[in-house]
Scaffold this motif. Structure first.
Motif, PDB file in Angstrom:
ATOM      1  N   TRP A   1       4.813 -39.323  31.444  1.00  0.00           N
ATOM      2  CA  TRP A   1       4.917 -38.368  30.331  1.00  0.00           C
ATOM      3  C   TRP A   1       3.618 -38.248  29.548  1.00  0.00           C
ATOM      4  O   TRP A   1       3.243 -37.180  29.103  1.00  0.00           O
ATOM      5  CB  TRP A   1       6.071 -38.780  29.407  1.00  0.00           C
TER       6      TRP A   1
ATOM      7  N   ARG B   1       0.314 -33.660  31.174  1.00  0.00           N
ATOM      8  CA  ARG B   1      -0.334 -32.418  30.742  1.00  0.00           C
ATOM      9  C   ARG B   1      -1.783 -32.351  31.198  1.00  0.00           C
ATOM     10  O   ARG B   1      -2.270 -31.295  31.538  1.00  0.00           O
ATOM     11  CB  ARG B   1      -0.248 -32.283  29.222  1.00  0.00           C
TER      12      ARG B   1
ATOM     13  N   LEU C   1       1.019 -20.019  23.645  1.00  0.00           N
ATOM     14  CA  LEU C   1       2.233 -20.798  23.912  1.00  0.00           C
ATOM     15  C   LEU C   1       2.577 -20.824  25.399  1.00  0.00           C
ATOM     16  O   LEU C   1       3.108 -21.796  25.924  1.00  0.00           O
ATOM     17  CB  LEU C   1       3.422 -20.230  23.139  1.00  0.00           C
TER      18      LEU C   1
ATOM     19  N   ASP D   1       0.403 -23.204  27.077  1.00  0.00           N
ATOM     20  CA  ASP D   1       0.920 -24.522  26.747  1.00  0.00           C
ATOM     21  C   ASP D   1       2.114 -24.871  27.657  1.00  0.00           C
ATOM     22  O   ASP D   1       2.225 -25.988  28.161  1.00  0.00           O
ATOM     23  CB  ASP D   1       1.359 -24.495  25.284  1.00  0.00           C
ATOM     24  N   PHE D   2       2.977 -23.880  27.880  1.00  0.00           N
ATOM     25  CA  PHE D   2       4.109 -24.113  28.779  1.00  0.00           C
ATOM     26  C   PHE D   2       3.620 -24.519  30.167  1.00  0.00           C
ATOM     27  O   PHE D   2       4.098 -25.474  30.777  1.00  0.00           O
ATOM     28  CB  PHE D   2       5.005 -22.864  28.885  1.00  0.00           C
TER      29      PHE D   2
ATOM     30  N   ASP E   1      11.827 -36.730  22.439  1.00  0.00           N
ATOM     31  CA  ASP E   1      10.559 -36.544  21.746  1.00  0.00           C
ATOM     32  C   ASP E   1       9.696 -35.482  22.422  1.00  0.00           C
ATOM     33  O   ASP E   1       8.678 -35.788  23.028  1.00  0.00           O
ATOM     34  CB  ASP E   1       9.816 -37.886  21.671  1.00  0.00           C
ATOM     35  N   PHE E   2      10.141 -34.245  22.338  1.00  0.00           N
ATOM     36  CA  PHE E   2       9.284 -33.112  22.732  1.00  0.00           C
ATOM     37  C   PHE E   2       9.483 -32.028  21.679  1.00  0.00           C
ATOM     38  O   PHE E   2      10.538 -31.960  21.042  1.00  0.00           O
ATOM     39  CB  PHE E   2       9.628 -32.592  24.141  1.00  0.00           C
ATOM     40  N   HIS E   3       8.473 -31.207  21.496  1.00  0.00           N
ATOM     41  CA  HIS E   3       8.530 -30.213  20.422  1.00  0.00           C
ATOM     42  C   HIS E   3       9.587 -29.175  20.685  1.00  0.00           C
ATOM     43  O   HIS E   3       9.675 -28.619  21.776  1.00  0.00           O
ATOM     44  CB  HIS E   3       7.170 -29.519  20.252  1.00  0.00           C
TER      45      HIS E   3
ATOM     46  N   SER F   1      10.790 -25.765  20.878  1.00  0.00           N
ATOM     47  CA  SER F   1      10.213 -24.434  20.955  1.00  0.00           C
ATOM     48  C   SER F   1      10.935 -23.672  22.044  1.00  0.00           C
ATOM     49  O   SER F   1      11.560 -24.271  22.925  1.00  0.00           O
ATOM     50  CB  SER F   1       8.709 -24.491  21.250  1.00  0.00           C
TER      51      SER F   1
ATOM     52  N   LEU G   1       9.904 -22.080  24.574  1.00  0.00           N
ATOM     53  CA  LEU G   1       9.469 -22.326  25.947  1.00  0.00           C
ATOM     54  C   LEU G   1       9.723 -23.769  26.394  1.00  0.00           C
ATOM     55  O   LEU G   1       9.443 -24.116  27.529  1.00  0.00           O
ATOM     56  CB  LEU G   1       7.984 -21.961  26.110  1.00  0.00           C
ATOM     57  N   ASN G   2      10.268 -24.591  25.507  1.00  0.00           N
ATOM     58  CA  ASN G   2      10.645 -25.941  25.929  1.00  0.00           C
ATOM     59  C   ASN G   2      12.149 -26.045  26.176  1.00  0.00           C
ATOM     60  O   ASN G   2      12.663 -27.135  26.414  1.00  0.00           O
ATOM     61  CB  ASN G   2      10.219 -26.976  24.879  1.00  0.00           C
TER      62      ASN G   2
HETATM   63  C1  NAG Z   1       6.814 -28.803  24.655  1.00  0.00           C
HETATM   64  O1  NAG Z   1       6.813 -30.136  24.206  1.00  0.00           O
HETATM   65  C2  NAG Z   1       5.605 -30.829  24.427  1.00  0.00           C
HETATM   66  C3  NAG Z   1       5.822 -32.266  24.023  1.00  0.00           C
HETATM   67  O2  NAG Z   1       6.117 -32.395  22.682  1.00  0.00           O
HETATM   68  C4  NAG Z   1       4.514 -30.175  23.637  1.00  0.00           C
HETATM   69  O3  NAG Z   1       3.294 -30.848  23.831  1.00  0.00           O
HETATM   70  C5  NAG Z   1       4.388 -28.727  24.065  1.00  0.00           C
HETATM   71  O4  NAG Z   1       3.456 -28.091  23.260  1.00  0.00           O
HETATM   72  C6  NAG Z   1       5.722 -28.015  23.984  1.00  0.00           C
HETATM   73  N1  NAG Z   1       5.603 -26.742  24.676  1.00  0.00           N
HETATM   74  C7  NAG Z   1       5.742 -25.575  24.101  1.00  0.00           C
HETATM   75  C8  NAG Z   1       5.582 -24.385  24.972  1.00  0.00           C
HETATM   76  O5  NAG Z   1       5.990 -25.461  22.905  1.00  0.00           O
END
Ligand code: NAG
Ligand code: NAG
Length: 428
Positions: A116, A120, A140, A143-144, A243-245, A247, A249-250
């Protein structure tokens, strides 16, 4: 002569003892080494946490930090998926077909499970090379793509005993599990759901219902809600948090975590609902519908508001924007993510399919792809209204009472509607 005999006997004895001592020592180390290796092989996610010193000193906390991913079945991917998703130059399409090829060769479709904390970084060069217009993607979306292989976020709150009843009676099997996508700050919505359609307990005909809310973590800039959440998790026992943000796209990651969790901790649930915290569900009507299904259908159910032949939105401003160089093709039919229902029997196959299909940024489209891989099409049910009903019917209790799901309702509206449809004076 006697002292020499005694001395050589002593030397022999000491030598034998030393040989025995060292061989025992050696045996012990190889034993623990191979046991350790076996554990690691069984559970790749443990590799991350074995390095974490705090876990070693507080083994009781390990459950909170991680849980082993469930077994992956070798599901066969239906031809339907290959027909629905064209093989072309778009990045995701290429990824899918390469994952299918890898699997056919017996390899792990995405290479090794990424750590984990590193997943990235490893992706960055790959993206620059493979997506020619990557820099033009919205931030974003970029980021995805970077996090597409990240599938094992740390667990913050778990509810390992959710589906085990305290009484230990025979009737303790979960008939319906509500899994509700929420976010840390949506406390009021969760409370309205608990007080209305998501209330846990035994409903008509002894059907047992359980509820969990699925949470990511708040952005660092947000006020710190962690102590409130920790109270909420203890008090209600229904929060799952990773523990992930949080959003849009998450959400696919969230879906994957819910599948993992359910396969592990609630595998005998007859049905699982996946939906948002701002929908209204008519639980008694939903239960009657589920109970009325014949067994062959009940074990293969994927039902909701079905969206067929949808094409990706190409407008940069849209929150569901998908660049052409990322995905090219129509979407397989899928049930709207506001709320759909699946058979518990499909959880494990679905999870296994998700191990072959690369993450797609829209969670309900992704679910549709995974079902397509299993050869299962969504069943349209007009009582699931994920785009809401006509304005003039919204206050009509008899219309509402017939429906199973309505999107969207505020906490106040939820309470009013729940009370309304349960009013004994109501005759429809
Ligand atoms: C999804 O979660 C990860 C881990 O917290 C974060 O780094 C990333 O920015 C998030 N992705 C999006 C698209 O918000
Ligand atoms: C109910 O729970 C008890 C103890 O947790 C277990 O032994 C039993 O098999 C369960 N029954 C059913 C029907 O799941």
């Amino acid at each position: 002569m006697r002292p020499i005999k005694t001395l050589s006997a002593l030397v022999l004895f000491v030598t034998l003892f030393l040989i025995f001592f060292y061989s025992a020592l050696h045996l012990e180390t190889t034993d623990s080494l191979s046991a350790g290796l076996e554990d690691l092989l069984k559970d790749p996610s443990l590799q991350v946490h074995n390095r974490d010193e705090t876990v070693k000193t507080q083994p009781s906390k390990q459950e909170r930090l991680t849980f082993p991913p469930p077994v992956v079945l070798n599901v066969s991917v239906s031809d339907g998926l290959r027909q629905a998703i064209p093989q072309n130059a778009a990045y995701w399409n290429r990824l899918l077909y390469s994952a299918l090829r890898n699997r056919a060769k017996g390899e792990n479709p995405f290479g090794h499970d990424s750590d984990w904390s590193l997943c990235r970084q490893t992706n960055q060069d790959h993206l620059q090379t493979n997506v020619h217009d990557f820099p033009s993607y919205p931030v974003l979306f970029q980021d995805f793509l970077q996090g597409m292989n990240c599938r094992s976020p740390p667990v913050l709150f778990n509810q390992p005993n959710k589906c085990i009843s305290a009484e230990g009676k025979e009737d303790n099997q979960t008939f319906l599990l509500f899994t509700i996508k929420s976010s840390p700050r949506n406390f009021e919505r969760r409370q309205a759901v608990r007080e209305t359609w998501g209330r846990e307990g035994v409903y008509q005909h002894g059907l047992r219902v359980h509820t969990v809310f699925l949470l990511g973590s708040s952005p660092l800039e947000d006020p710190d809600l962690s102590s409130l959440l920790s109270f909420e998790a203890r008090h209600f026992g229904d929060l799952l948090q990773w523990d992930f943000h949080e959003s849009l796209l998450n959400l696919t990651l969230k879906m994957n975590m819910f599948l993992q969790w359910t396969v592990k901790y609630c595998p005998t649930a007859s049905f699982v609902f996946s939906g948002d915290d701002d929908v209204f569900v008519n639980t008694p009507t939903l239960l009657s519908y589920l109970q009325s299904l014949d067994p062959s259908k009940a074990s293969q159910l994927y039902a909701g508001h079905v969206i067929s032949k949808a094409s990706p939105l190409r407008d940069h401003q849209n929150k569901y924007y998908i660049p052409l160089s990322f995905y090219d093709g129509l979407y397989p039919a899928y049930a709207g993510g506001g709320g759909f229902i699946i058979s518990g029997a499909l959880l494990q196959p679905l999870y296994s399919a998700s191990r072959v299909i690369p993450f797609f940024p829209i969670d309900d489209v992704y679910a549709g792809m995974c079902f397509k891989a299993l050869g299962i099409s969504p069943e349209a049910n007009t009582n699931f209204q994920t785009f809401d009903i006509m304005e003039q019917h919204r206050e009509n209790l008899c219309v509402n009472k017939k429906l199973i799901l309505i999107h969207r309702r505020s906490p106040l509206q939820m309470k009013k509607l729940w009370k309304g449809i349960h009013n004994p004076l109501l005759t429809c």
